[in-house]
Design a protein around this motif. Structure first.
Motif, mmCIF file in Angstrom:
data_model
loop_
_atom_site.group_PDB
_atom_site.id
_atom_site.type_symbol
_atom_site.label_atom_id
_atom_site.label_comp_id
_atom_site.label_asym_id
_atom_site.label_seq_id
_atom_site.Cartn_x
_atom_site.Cartn_y
_atom_site.Cartn_z
ATOM 1 N N HIS A 65 0.831 -1.206 0.000
ATOM 2 C CA HIS A 65 0.000 0.000 0.000
ATOM 3 C C HIS A 65 0.868 1.259 0.000
ATOM 4 O O HIS A 65 2.107 1.184 -0.031
ATOM 5 C CB HIS A 65 -0.972 -0.016 1.184
ATOM 6 C CG HIS A 65 -0.321 -0.258 2.522
ATOM 7 N ND1 HIS A 65 0.559 0.616 3.101
ATOM 8 C CD2 HIS A 65 -0.447 -1.293 3.397
ATOM 9 C CE1 HIS A 65 0.948 0.162 4.273
ATOM 10 N NE2 HIS A 65 0.374 -1.011 4.481
ATOM 11 N N ASP B 70 3.722 -5.877 -7.224
ATOM 12 C CA ASP B 70 3.604 -4.510 -6.700
ATOM 13 C C ASP B 70 4.927 -3.757 -6.838
ATOM 14 O O ASP B 70 4.957 -2.579 -7.215
ATOM 15 C CB ASP B 70 3.198 -4.536 -5.228
ATOM 16 C CG ASP B 70 1.707 -4.762 -5.017
ATOM 17 O OD1 ASP B 70 0.931 -4.497 -5.948
ATOM 18 O OD2 ASP B 70 1.322 -5.195 -3.914
ATOM 19 N N LYS C 171 -1.964 -3.142 6.857
ATOM 20 C CA LYS C 171 -2.798 -4.199 6.289
ATOM 21 C C LYS C 171 -3.677 -4.844 7.341
ATOM 22 O O LYS C 171 -4.822 -5.213 7.071
ATOM 23 C CB LYS C 171 -1.907 -5.265 5.631
ATOM 24 C CG LYS C 171 -1.215 -4.813 4.372
ATOM 25 C CD LYS C 171 -0.332 -5.898 3.781
ATOM 26 C CE LYS C 171 0.962 -6.053 4.542
ATOM 27 N NZ LYS C 171 1.911 -6.951 3.861
ATOM 28 N N THR D 152 -6.076 1.135 4.467
ATOM 29 C CA THR D 152 -5.060 1.292 3.432
ATOM 30 C C THR D 152 -5.623 1.778 2.101
ATOM 31 O O THR D 152 -6.822 1.652 1.822
ATOM 32 C CB THR D 152 -4.362 -0.059 3.170
ATOM 33 O OG1 THR D 152 -5.343 -1.001 2.711
ATOM 34 C CG2 THR D 152 -3.709 -0.592 4.433
ATOM 35 N N ILE D 153 -4.734 2.320 1.289
ATOM 36 C CA ILE D 153 -4.952 2.501 -0.144
ATOM 37 C C ILE D 153 -3.856 1.684 -0.813
ATOM 38 O O ILE D 153 -2.663 1.947 -0.621
ATOM 39 C CB ILE D 153 -4.870 3.975 -0.564
ATOM 40 C CG1 ILE D 153 -6.008 4.770 0.079
ATOM 41 C CG2 ILE D 153 -4.930 4.102 -2.092
ATOM 42 C CD1 ILE D 153 -5.954 6.267 -0.183
ATOM 43 N N LEU D 154 -4.254 0.669 -1.555
ATOM 44 C CA LEU D 154 -3.308 -0.273 -2.136
ATOM 45 C C LEU D 154 -2.671 0.285 -3.404
ATOM 46 O O LEU D 154 -3.306 1.037 -4.155
ATOM 47 C CB LEU D 154 -4.007 -1.592 -2.458
ATOM 48 C CG LEU D 154 -4.694 -2.309 -1.288
ATOM 49 C CD1 LEU D 154 -5.400 -3.563 -1.791
ATOM 50 C CD2 LEU D 154 -3.695 -2.657 -0.196
ATOM 51 N N ASP E 171 -4.871 -0.738 -6.261
ATOM 52 C CA ASP E 171 -6.262 -0.286 -6.357
ATOM 53 C C ASP E 171 -6.525 0.385 -7.700
ATOM 54 O O ASP E 171 -5.680 1.133 -8.221
ATOM 55 C CB ASP E 171 -6.577 0.712 -5.240
ATOM 56 C CG ASP E 171 -6.920 0.030 -3.922
ATOM 57 O OD1 ASP E 171 -7.254 -1.168 -3.941
ATOM 58 O OD2 ASP E 171 -6.862 0.710 -2.878
#
Length: 348
Positions: free
Chosen positions: A17, A69, A200, A205-207, A210
Motif C-alpha cells: 500500500h 507490486d 494491512k 489502506t490505499i493499495l 487499487d
C-alpha cells in the motif's frame, strides 16, 4: 557483483500500500541501480503473527502480488534479486549464531514489537516475535548488506542488526559490514481512518494495486478535521490526513497550497479537497497500473524471478554462513575432533 548491497522487503501478508511506498519502496526504486539489490519475501517473519495453515497457504499468492507490486512501482527485473526467506534454511543457521549476541532486555526495548503483538490480537508476545529483530539481522547480514531502506517502524530493528554486526566483529574479527539505514522522506503514513498508521492488519489502506474507482471510494471515506461540521467553518490542516496525503502525493504543489489556504479560512468543503486528492493519487498510481499490466501479461515471469533469485541468494548465504562459522572457530572444532577420530582409527 557491486560491493554495495541493499537488502529490504516485506512479509507476504497481503498487497502493498501507499504506506509501504513512502516508507521504503520509493527508496528501493531510487537506489536499485546503485546497489546489488536483494528483496526478501519474509514469510518466516510472517509466522510471528500469522501462522495458521490458511495463512501459510496464502503466502505464495501474496508473494506473487508483492513482487508484482514492486515491479509496478518501478523496480526493474534485471536489477533485482527477489527471494523467498523460508527457502534458504541457512538463514536459520545465522540466526542461531546471532542469538547469543543480544540480550532479552535489549529486545524488549524495541518499541514496535509490542505494537505488532497488539495489532495481531495476541495477549502475550511469542518467543519468535521477541526474536524478530535477531532473525532480521540474519536476513540483512546473510547477504552482507551495507544499506537498508527503512520506515520509521523498522528503524529500531535495524539498530539491533548494527549492534549484532559490531558485536560479532569485536568477538570474532571483521566479518560483517555495519549496514547504514536509509530513512524515508515520509517517516509514517497515517491510515485512511486517521487513527493509526496505514496497516494491512487494520485495513485502513490505499493499495498500490487499487483501481481508480477504489482509490476514489477510499479517499471519499477518509477522516478529516472532526471539528469542522460545515464547509464555511475554518478547518485544521496540520495533522489532517487528507492534507498529509496531498503533501506526500499531489504533484500540483500550487493546488495544495491554495486548498490549504481556503480550508483554513472556511472557503472549501471536504468533498472538493477529497476529490482533488483522489485525482492526484490516481495520477500518481496510473504509471504503476501500466507497468503492472505489462508484467502481469508475461506468463510465469514473477514465479521465475522468485525461483531464480532464491537460488542465487542461497549461494551467497551459504558462503556467508561458512565465513561466520570459520570466524567463530566452529569449523575447526569439528575438524579437530575428526582428525583425532581418524588418528585413533588408524592406530588400531
Amino acid at each position: 557483483m557491486r560491493a554495495n548491497v541493499m537488502l529490504t522487503g516485506d512479509r507476504p501478508t497481503g498487497k502493498l500500500h501507499l504506506g509501504h511506498y513512502v516508507g521504503s519502496i520509493a527508496n528501493r526504486v531510487r537506489l536499485q541501480h546503485a546497489y546489488n539489490s536483494f528483496f526478501i519475501i519474509a514469510d518466516l517473519h510472517m509466522l510471528t503473527t500469522k501462522n495458521s495453515r490458511a495463512d501459510i497457504e496464502r503466502s505464495a499468492g501474496n508473494a506473487r502480488d508483492m513482487v508484482l507490486d514492486m515491479l509496478a512501482a518501478g523496480i526493474e527485473p534485471e536489477s533485482a534479486t527477489f527471494y523467498l526467506q523460508s527457502a534458504i534454511p541457512e538463514v536459520g543457521d545465522l540466526n542461531t549464531l546471532f542469538q547469543n549476541l543480544v540480550t532479552v532486555p535489549r529486545l524488549e526495548r524495541v518499541p514496535s514489537l509490542k505494537d505488532m503483538a497488539r495489532d495481531s490480537g495476541k495477549d502475550e508476545m511469542p518467543y519468535g516475535l521477541l526474536g524478530y529483530p535477531v532473525l532480521q539481522a540474519a536476513d540483512i547480514l546473510c547477504v552482507k548488506a551495507t544499506a537498508v531502506p527503512v520506515g520509521k517502524d523498522n528503524a529500531a530493528h535495524v539498530e539491533v542488526t548494527r549492534e549484532i554486526a559490531r558485536r560479532f566483529n569485536h568477538l570474532y574479527g571483521d566479518t560483517f559490514p555495519v549496514p547504514e539505514l536509509i530513512h524515508a522522506d515520509v517517516p509514517t503514513l497515517v491510515g485512511t481512518d486517521g487513527q493509526a498508521k496505514m496497516s494491512k492488519s487494520i485495513g485502513n489502506t490505499i493499495l498500490l494495486s487499487d483501481d481508480a474507482a477504489a482509490v476514489r471510494r477510499r479517499v471519499m471515506g477518509m477522516y478529516t478535521d472532526p471539528d469542522r461540521v460545515r464547509a464555511d467553518v475554518p478547518g485544521k490542516v496540520e495533522g489532517n490526513p487528507v492534507f498529509i496525503y496531498h503533501d506526500a502525493f499531489n504533484d500540483d504543489k500550487a493546488q495544495v497550497e491554495e486548498l490549504k489556504e481556503r480550508y483554513r479560512t472556511g472557503r472549501v468543503g471536504d468533498v472538493e479537497v477529497k476529490e482533488k486528492l483522489a485525482a492526484a493519487l490516481n495520477r500518481f498510481l496510473d504509471p504503476m497500473r501500466e507497468r503492472r499490466a505489462k508484467y502481469a501479461a508475461e506468463p510465469g515471469l514473477v514465479d521465475q524471478l522468485i525461483v531464480e533469485g532464491t537460488e542465487r541468494t542461497r549461494e551467497v548465504v551459504r558462503q556467508t554462513v561458512f565465513d561466520a562459522r570459520k570466524a567463530m572457530g566452529l569449523t575447526s572444532t569439528f575438524q579437530a575432533i575428526r582428525r583425532k577420530a581418524q588418528a585413533t582409527t588408524k592406530s588400531r
